[in-house]
Motif scaffolding. Structure first.
Motif, mmCIF file in Angstrom:
data_model
loop_
_atom_site.group_PDB
_atom_site.id
_atom_site.type_symbol
_atom_site.label_atom_id
_atom_site.label_comp_id
_atom_site.label_asym_id
_atom_site.label_seq_id
_atom_site.Cartn_x
_atom_site.Cartn_y
_atom_site.Cartn_z
ATOM 1 N N ILE A 56 -101.391 31.410 82.488
ATOM 2 C CA ILE A 56 -100.692 31.884 83.683
ATOM 3 C C ILE A 56 -100.055 33.247 83.412
ATOM 4 N N GLY A 57 -99.448 33.409 82.253
ATOM 5 C CA GLY A 57 -98.925 34.716 81.882
ATOM 6 C C GLY A 57 -97.418 34.791 81.792
ATOM 7 N N PHE A 58 -96.717 33.715 82.157
ATOM 8 C CA PHE A 58 -95.275 33.667 81.978
ATOM 9 C C PHE A 58 -94.852 32.224 81.766
ATOM 10 N N PRO A 59 -93.701 31.993 81.133
ATOM 11 C CA PRO A 59 -93.296 30.641 80.763
ATOM 12 C C PRO A 59 -92.815 29.840 81.966
ATOM 13 N N TRP A 60 -92.884 28.512 81.820
ATOM 14 C CA TRP A 60 -92.372 27.638 82.877
ATOM 15 C C TRP A 60 -90.856 27.666 82.883
ATOM 16 N N SER A 61 -90.296 27.570 84.064
ATOM 17 C CA SER A 61 -88.863 27.335 84.264
ATOM 18 C C SER A 61 -88.726 26.728 85.646
ATOM 19 N N PRO A 62 -87.586 26.102 85.951
ATOM 20 C CA PRO A 62 -87.401 25.608 87.320
ATOM 21 C C PRO A 62 -87.543 26.717 88.365
ATOM 22 N N ALA A 63 -87.064 27.914 88.046
ATOM 23 C CA ALA A 63 -87.185 29.031 88.990
ATOM 24 C C ALA A 63 -88.642 29.437 89.180
ATOM 25 N N MET A 64 -89.431 29.402 88.105
ATOM 26 C CA MET A 64 -90.857 29.726 88.217
ATOM 27 C C MET A 64 -91.554 28.750 89.147
ATOM 28 N N ALA A 65 -91.269 27.450 88.990
ATOM 29 C CA ALA A 65 -91.888 26.440 89.847
ATOM 30 C C ALA A 65 -91.457 26.609 91.297
ATOM 31 N N GLU A 66 -90.165 26.865 91.497
ATOM 32 C CA GLU A 66 -89.649 27.061 92.858
ATOM 33 C C GLU A 66 -90.285 28.278 93.520
ATOM 34 N N ARG A 67 -90.403 29.364 92.778
ATOM 35 C CA ARG A 67 -91.010 30.568 93.341
ATOM 36 C C ARG A 67 -92.461 30.312 93.720
ATOM 37 N N ALA A 68 -93.198 29.590 92.870
ATOM 38 C CA ALA A 68 -94.598 29.308 93.157
ATOM 39 C C ALA A 68 -94.750 28.524 94.461
ATOM 40 N N LEU A 69 -93.868 27.541 94.673
ATOM 41 C CA LEU A 69 -93.920 26.749 95.902
ATOM 42 C C LEU A 69 -93.611 27.599 97.125
ATOM 43 N N ARG A 70 -92.626 28.476 96.994
ATOM 44 C CA ARG A 70 -92.226 29.299 98.147
ATOM 45 C C ARG A 70 -93.226 30.417 98.419
ATOM 46 N N SER A 71 -93.900 30.892 97.389
ATOM 47 C CA SER A 71 -94.930 31.903 97.597
ATOM 48 C C SER A 71 -96.074 31.341 98.440
ATOM 49 N N VAL A 72 -96.461 30.115 98.148
ATOM 50 C CA VAL A 72 -97.476 29.453 98.977
ATOM 51 C C VAL A 72 -96.916 29.169 100.369
ATOM 52 N N GLY A 73 -95.694 28.670 100.421
ATOM 53 C CA GLY A 73 -95.091 28.334 101.702
ATOM 54 C C GLY A 73 -95.000 29.522 102.639
ATOM 55 N N ALA A 74 -94.722 30.706 102.098
ATOM 56 C CA ALA A 74 -94.628 31.896 102.943
ATOM 57 C C ALA A 74 -95.972 32.251 103.558
#
Length: 297
Positions: A56-74
């Motif tokens: 993926i290119g960057f480490p997992w974090s709760p913020a990373m997961a949240e951003r991924a969900l919102r990027s799709v949601g937008a």
């Protein structure tokens, strides 16, 4: 990552006509129309392996997961707005086209365009009098400088989604997947050749497919200032590109949702300025859609 906040700030200052809304997270059910449940759970719960995180290119974090969900949601919100009468809407991020059904890659966790295409098709089928409607067909016009390999893989053999990709022939990903229409561009490709290639791609799309929705990945990495792009398209060339895509959809009255995709300028302000200009062009075509739906029209 800083460019996303900078883009929002500049849009608020320079284009106050825009209606900005918070990005809502995509649900696990929406993601599961494309992505494997085990992969969705690994992202949500922090179960990605070190190898998966490296890809993926960057480490997992709760913020990373949240951003991924919102990027799709937008992107889902933009598609819903476009189809509900707005005609044209956009996601200030998105364009995460390297994500496959079972994994992320290239700074992409989930594939927002693929999920949006599937969710819109499902929601279209649930609309009133759906039996009178043809199934929703979606064209994904990917003008990021990197091939949308994840998107191409997800929709291979699916005649309800057409994938068009203009990309650097020698650029990442070095193992390409087969889109419905791939146009490989040589290093150093400038405005004239780039716009001619776009015309070729749009003609092929029109010859083979009739979409009810366009998802447009307006990557800024073909720009001559981009660190990763290897092409030589000017700011004027990118504006001409955007106008051509918006006009192609407008002339056919096809709703369009735009995502920002890549942009890695040596000067981040240049990349953000290019993105702001895409929104200026989008506003022009948005006004046309508004006029079309005005009372008495």
């Amino acid at each position: 990552m800083a460019k996303y906040a900078l883009l929002r700030e500049r849009l608020e200052q320079e284009l106050p006509e825009l209606n900005l809304a918070p990005a809502l997270p995509a649900s696990a059910g929406e993601l599961a129309l494309v992505h494997h449940p085990a992969y969705i759970a690994a992202v949500a719960q922090g179960g990605l392996t070190p190898a998966q995180q490296r890809e993926i290119g960057f480490p997992w974090s709760p913020a990373m997961a949240e951003r991924a969900l919102r990027s799709v949601g937008a992107t889902l919100q933009a598609c819903r707005a476009a189809l509900s009468g707005e005609g044209l809407a956009a996601n200030l991020a998105g364009g995460t086209h390297h994500a496959y059904a079972d994994k992320g890659a290239g700074f992409c966790v989930f594939n927002d365009a693929a999920v949006a295409a599937r969710v819109m098709q499902a929601e279209w089928g649930r609309r009133g009098e759906a039996w009178r409607r043809r199934p929703l067909r979606v064209a994904i016009i990917d003008l990021d400088v990197h091939q949308g390999n994840g998107t191409a893989s997800i929709f291979q053999g699916d005649d309800s989604v057409f994938t068009l990709s203009l990309h650097g022939e020698k650029n990442f990903p070095f193992r390409k997947e087969a889109s419905d229409c791939d146009i490989d561009l040589p290093d150093g490709c400038g405005d004239a050749d780039y716009l001619a290639a776009l015309e070729q791609g749009l003609a092929e799309l029109e010859r083979r497919f009739e979409p009810g929705l366009v998802i447009y990945l307006a990557g800024m990495d073909p720009h001559e200032n981009d660190r990763l792009g290897r092409l030589k398209v000017s700011a004027d060339g990118l504006e001409a590109r955007d106008r051509r895509v918006f006009d192609w959809a407008w002339q056919r009255r096809i709703p369009l949702a735009m995502t920002m995709a890549g942009g890695y300028g040596r000067d981040i302000a240049v990349t953000v300025g290019l993105q702001v200009n895409s929104y200026r062009v989008a506003l022009d075509y948005g006004r046309r859609w508004q006029a079309l739906s005005a009372p008495g029209r």
